[in-house]
Design a protein around this motif. Structure first.
Motif, PDB file in Angstrom:
ATOM      1  N   LEU A  10      65.214 -16.807  28.705  1.00 30.92           N
ATOM      2  CA  LEU A  10      63.926 -16.288  29.552  1.00 30.92           C
ATOM      3  C   LEU A  10      63.690 -14.881  29.156  1.00 30.92           C
ATOM      4  CD1 LEU A  10      63.308 -16.797  33.222  1.00 30.92           C
ATOM      5  CD2 LEU A  10      63.438 -14.453  32.362  1.00 30.92           C
ATOM      6  N   LEU A  11      64.595 -14.101  29.114  1.00 29.15           N
ATOM      7  CA  LEU A  11      64.481 -12.586  28.719  1.00 29.15           C
ATOM      8  C   LEU A  11      63.730 -12.458  27.428  1.00 29.15           C
ATOM      9  CD1 LEU A  11      67.693 -10.864  30.157  1.00 29.15           C
ATOM     10  CD2 LEU A  11      65.228 -10.923  31.157  1.00 29.15           C
ATOM     11  N   SER A  12      64.310 -13.347  26.492  1.00 29.30           N
ATOM     12  CA  SER A  12      63.340 -13.070  24.936  1.00 29.30           C
ATOM     13  C   SER A  12      62.072 -13.369  25.041  1.00 29.30           C
ATOM     14  CB  SER A  12      64.253 -14.113  24.028  1.00 29.30           C
ATOM     15  OG  SER A  12      64.008 -15.198  24.383  1.00 29.30           O
ATOM     16  N   TYR A  13      61.565 -14.152  26.174  1.00 26.88           N
ATOM     17  CA  TYR A  13      59.979 -14.508  25.967  1.00 26.88           C
ATOM     18  C   TYR A  13      59.309 -13.310  26.642  1.00 26.88           C
ATOM     19  CZ  TYR A  13      61.325 -19.455  25.652  1.00 26.88           C
ATOM     20  OH  TYR A  13      61.918 -20.567  25.252  1.00 26.88           O
ATOM     21  N   LEU A  14      60.044 -12.470  27.191  1.00 28.72           N
ATOM     22  CA  LEU A  14      59.404 -11.290  27.732  1.00 28.72           C
ATOM     23  C   LEU A  14      59.047 -10.128  26.892  1.00 28.72           C
ATOM     24  CD1 LEU A  14      61.221 -10.864  31.336  1.00 28.72           C
ATOM     25  CD2 LEU A  14      59.331 -12.234  30.877  1.00 28.72           C
ATOM     26  N   TYR A  15      59.812  -9.919  25.893  1.00 31.89           N
ATOM     27  CA  TYR A  15      59.399  -8.538  25.168  1.00 31.89           C
ATOM     28  C   TYR A  15      59.743  -9.020  23.753  1.00 31.89           C
ATOM     29  CZ  TYR A  15      60.695  -3.674  23.824  1.00 31.89           C
ATOM     30  OH  TYR A  15      60.363  -2.729  23.114  1.00 31.89           O
ATOM     31  N   ASP A  16      58.989  -8.369  22.859  1.00 33.02           N
ATOM     32  CA  ASP A  16      59.417  -8.540  21.554  1.00 33.02           C
ATOM     33  C   ASP A  16      59.995  -7.298  21.081  1.00 33.02           C
ATOM     34  OD1 ASP A  16      59.222  -8.777  19.023  1.00 33.02           O
ATOM     35  OD2 ASP A  16      57.371  -8.343  18.570  1.00 33.02           O
ATOM     36  N   PRO A  17      61.219  -7.230  20.832  1.00 33.41           N
ATOM     37  CA  PRO A  17      61.696  -5.852  20.592  1.00 33.41           C
ATOM     38  C   PRO A  17      61.521  -5.335  19.166  1.00 33.41           C
ATOM     39  CG  PRO A  17      63.479  -7.677  20.572  1.00 33.41           C
ATOM     40  CD  PRO A  17      62.157  -8.080  20.800  1.00 33.41           C
ATOM     41  N   VAL A  18      61.110  -6.064  18.313  1.00 40.86           N
ATOM     42  CA  VAL A  18      60.556  -5.835  16.780  1.00 40.86           C
ATOM     43  C   VAL A  18      59.253  -5.024  17.014  1.00 40.86           C
ATOM     44  CG1 VAL A  18      60.039  -6.373  14.366  1.00 40.86           C
ATOM     45  CG2 VAL A  18      61.983  -7.689  15.937  1.00 40.86           C
ATOM     46  N   GLY A  19      58.221  -5.929  17.559  1.00 40.39           N
ATOM     47  CA  GLY A  19      56.920  -5.236  17.796  1.00 40.39           C
ATOM     48  C   GLY A  19      56.813  -4.443  18.886  1.00 40.39           C
ATOM     49  N   GLY A  20      57.880  -4.453  19.707  1.00 38.63           N
ATOM     50  CA  GLY A  20      57.963  -3.305  20.876  1.00 38.63           C
ATOM     51  C   GLY A  20      56.757  -3.583  21.910  1.00 38.63           C
ATOM     52  N   LYS A  21      56.343  -4.988  21.833  1.00 35.20           N
ATOM     53  CA  LYS A  21      55.249  -5.278  22.907  1.00 35.20           C
ATOM     54  C   LYS A  21      55.749  -6.153  24.220  1.00 35.20           C
ATOM     55  CE  LYS A  21      51.919  -3.025  21.175  1.00 35.20           C
ATOM     56  NZ  LYS A  21      51.539  -1.780  22.176  1.00 35.20           N
ATOM     57  N   ILE A  22      55.317  -6.204  25.337  1.00 35.98           N
ATOM     58  CA  ILE A  22      55.402  -7.135  26.286  1.00 35.98           C
ATOM     59  C   ILE A  22      54.631  -8.332  26.099  1.00 35.98           C
ATOM     60  CG2 ILE A  22      55.465  -7.415  28.815  1.00 35.98           C
ATOM     61  CD1 ILE A  22      55.628  -4.151  28.770  1.00 35.98           C
ATOM     62  N   LEU A  23      55.392  -9.492  26.233  1.00 32.73           N
ATOM     63  CA  LEU A  23      54.484 -10.731  25.837  1.00 32.73           C
ATOM     64  C   LEU A  23      53.852 -11.293  26.803  1.00 32.73           C
ATOM     65  CD1 LEU A  23      57.684 -11.908  23.345  1.00 32.73           C
ATOM     66  CD2 LEU A  23      55.299 -10.797  22.778  1.00 32.73           C
ATOM     67  N   VAL A  24      53.992 -10.955  28.017  1.00 30.26           N
ATOM     68  CA  VAL A  24      53.515 -11.670  29.226  1.00 30.26           C
ATOM     69  C   VAL A  24      51.861 -11.678  29.141  1.00 30.26           C
ATOM     70  CG1 VAL A  24      53.153 -11.335  31.990  1.00 30.26           C
ATOM     71  CG2 VAL A  24      55.492 -10.926  30.729  1.00 30.26           C
ATOM     72  N   ASP A  25      51.186 -12.690  29.289  1.00 26.11           N
ATOM     73  CA  ASP A  25      49.947 -12.969  29.271  1.00 26.11           C
ATOM     74  C   ASP A  25      49.212 -11.739  29.972  1.00 26.11           C
ATOM     75  OD1 ASP A  25      50.477 -15.083  27.426  1.00 26.11           O
ATOM     76  OD2 ASP A  25      50.295 -16.399  29.177  1.00 26.11           O
ATOM     77  N   GLY A  26      48.135 -11.090  29.304  1.00 27.36           N
ATOM     78  CA  GLY A  26      47.430 -10.243  30.187  1.00 27.36           C
ATOM     79  C   GLY A  26      48.001  -9.082  30.643  1.00 27.36           C
ATOM     80  N   TRP A  27      49.070  -8.688  29.850  1.00 31.16           N
ATOM     81  CA  TRP A  27      49.816  -7.360  30.637  1.00 31.16           C
ATOM     82  C   TRP A  27      49.212  -6.240  30.207  1.00 31.16           C
ATOM     83  CZ3 TRP A  27      53.775  -7.629  33.687  1.00 31.16           C
ATOM     84  CH2 TRP A  27      54.483  -6.713  34.314  1.00 31.16           C
ATOM     85  N   TYR A  28      48.298  -6.227  29.338  1.00 30.47           N
ATOM     86  CA  TYR A  28      47.773  -4.753  28.669  1.00 30.47           C
ATOM     87  C   TYR A  28      46.337  -4.914  29.272  1.00 30.47           C
ATOM     88  CZ  TYR A  28      51.940  -4.121  25.993  1.00 30.47           C
ATOM     89  OH  TYR A  28      53.576  -3.786  25.644  1.00 30.47           O
ATOM     90  N   ASP A  29      45.838  -5.727  29.673  1.00 32.34           N
ATOM     91  CA  ASP A  29      44.353  -6.041  29.976  1.00 32.34           C
ATOM     92  C   ASP A  29      43.577  -4.775  30.542  1.00 32.34           C
ATOM     93  OD1 ASP A  29      44.343  -8.392  29.224  1.00 32.34           O
ATOM     94  OD2 ASP A  29      43.842  -9.609  30.808  1.00 32.34           O
ATOM     95  N   GLU A  30      44.395  -3.831  31.384  1.00 33.78           N
ATOM     96  CA  GLU A  30      43.553  -2.867  32.039  1.00 33.78           C
ATOM     97  C   GLU A  30      43.896  -1.457  31.441  1.00 33.78           C
ATOM     98  OE1 GLU A  30      45.211  -5.169  33.980  1.00 33.78           O
ATOM     99  OE2 GLU A  30      43.384  -6.021  34.766  1.00 33.78           O
TER     100      GLU A  30
END
Ligand SMILES: [Zn+2]
Length: 486
Positions: A247-267
């Protein structure tokens, strides 16, 4: 000499006044005031209110209503009072108002055996004063009180209206500060907040920070069999610890350094050219940073500029705790019944912790199909981020004031940490600027906390300067004639 001239001439804090700063700081350090355990909070608030009265500052303890007390879910203890202080300028009664925000609570002293002295000794050794709270935040607080007292003792007046809000729960995340701000909104009304602390770097430059990141604290638990079972059953029963890792591996891409949750960066808004320039100009000592934390590379081999940018403006996803199964000495062959991770997500302006939490929940339930029966996702706490705009009229004033006292100034868009700055903007509609006299080696929250007396001296002089400049600029804003020129 006329009072106006006296206010103008009074420019520097002298050695006698420094002696009184040290003895008052010792009084505060010697009174334990640990918000985590509620030890000594009200006693410290009373002591502080009396010190303020002796300095000529009107002070009183403010409390919340009984109903807030009942809703105080974070603690079974009584909500500590805030110490409110106010000095109205006689000569400049229509000036705008400067609000100093500080806290009188401190962190626990554990591990006590690592302290070389009693943590509440207030012992002075050369240029250093030791004790819990000597830097965070009683040392910072005393410089502001002494700057105001300086005007009152020398002239019987202050050049502008000044208020103090000193809370007793900062070290446990200010759970009731918003309630206080709402209840006492009209009394706390002000035009600029000077934040509770600020750093001075090793070259004695003042780091003036304009913002703080927000935070979302969550806890995720994956459930497995009804009890811890024999690990031979791993061929038959799904292990919740594996499921949690997955589950944790779905949350964050340690290589790209991005959070993978849909819409996380929208604002998340891009920085303006001015903000980018400020970031580029900010010094960052890559080698010293790496040495301090014992690392040879930055995450994903990023360069110093990228790290500087990330510290100021990037959201993060951090696993702060991970527990499951048997973790003590030796072997115990079990398949655990549950696995838990605590995560903190640092947020940047415009991200709402509740909305981000809903996004996380939806992503885990809908996109990744983790059902409510197998995975619980809890919202623990949250706080939005805030950044004072760099063109706020008081930024230059604080920079100019600090430049006169310190060996230069570094303007920082946002600290990487979190605090309740957003609450001041949301409830009082006032911006905040962080400036102070703390250094990174001051061991805040650690054994043998100390602070540097020469920097407290400079800090006090810096606040004297800020008060004078603030009076000058706000006199202009309110249409009053200037009563002195700097
Ligand atoms: Zn602290």
């Amino acid at each position: 000499m006329k009072l106006l001239d006296k206010l103008f001439m009074s420019t520097s804090f002298n050695d006698d006044q420094m002696d009184s700063l040290v003895s008052d700081l010792q009084i505060l350090i010697r009174q334990p005031s640990i918000s985590a355990t509620s030890e000594g909070l009200e006693q410290c608030a009373i002591l502080l209110a009396n010190l303020m009265k002796n300095a000529g500052i009107h002070s009183e303890l403010l409390y919340l209503d009984a109903v807030d007390q009942l809703e105080n879910v974070n603690s079974h203890n009584k909500i500590p009072p805030i110490v409110f202080g106010e000095v109205k300028s006689k000569i400049n009664p229509h000036s705008e108002t400067l609000l100093f925000y500080n806290h009188y609570d401190v962190q626990p002293v554990d591990p006590i055996e690592k302290w070389n002295e009693d943590p509440f000794s207030g012992k002075v050794e050369g240029n250093l004063i030791y004790g819990r709270g000597s830097a965070d935040d009683k040392g910072e607080l005393i410089t502001r009180l002494k700057a105001v007292e300086f005007f009152l003792k020398n002239t019987g007046d202050v050049p502008c209206n000044i208020k103090f809000l000193i809370e007793g729960e900062e070290e446990i995340g200010s759970p009731n500060l918003s309630r206080y701000l709402k209840k006492y909104k009209h009394r706390l009304n002000s035009d600029l907040v000077i934040w509770e602390s600020g750093y001075v770097d090793k070259d004695e430059r003042a780091i003036i920070s304009l913002g703080q990141k927000g935070i979302l604290n969550t806890e995720i638990t994956v459930y497995g069999p009804s009890r811890d079972t024999h690990s031979s059953l791993a061929v038959a029963i799904e292990n919740p610890a594996w499921k949690l890792v997955n589950l944790l591996s779905y949350l964050y891409d340690p290589v790209g350094g991005k959070i993978l949750v849909d819409g996380w960066y929208d604002e998340v808004k891009p920085l303006s050219d001015k903000e980018l320039q400020l970031l580029a100009d900010e010094p960052f000592n890559e080698e010293a940073f790496k040495k301090e934390y014992g690392v040879t590379n930055f995450i994903n081999n990023q360069n110093a500029y990228e790290i500087k940018k990330a510290l100021a403006i990037e959201p993060s996803c951090n696993i702060s705790g991970l527990t499951s199964g048997y973790t003590r000495k030796g072997v115990k062959t079990i398949l655990p019944s549950s696995a838990t991770a605590k995560l903190d997500f640092r947020l940047v302006p415009n991200m709402d912790p509740r909305i981000q939490f809903e996004r996380l929940l939806k992503y885990l339930r809908t996109t990744r199909c983790f059902s409510e029966n197998e995975v619980s996702v809890k919202y623990l706490s949250g706080e939005p981020a805030y950044r004072t705009p760099i063109d706020n009229q008081y930024v230059k004033l604080v920079v100019d004031s600090a430049s006169k006292i310190f060996n230069g100034v570094v303007l920082n868009l946002s600290s990487a940490g979190t605090g309740p700055m957003y609450a001041f903007k949301e409830i009082l509609n006032v911006d905040s600027i962080c400036i102070g006299s703390t250094t990174l080696p001051n061991k805040m929250h650690s054994p043998n906390e100390y602070t540097n007396l020469d920097l407290l001296h400079k800090g006090t002089n810096c606040f004297i300067e800020i008060i004078k400049n603030f009076a000058n600029i706000t006199t202009r804003n309110t249409g009053q004639s200037r009563y002195y020129n700097l």
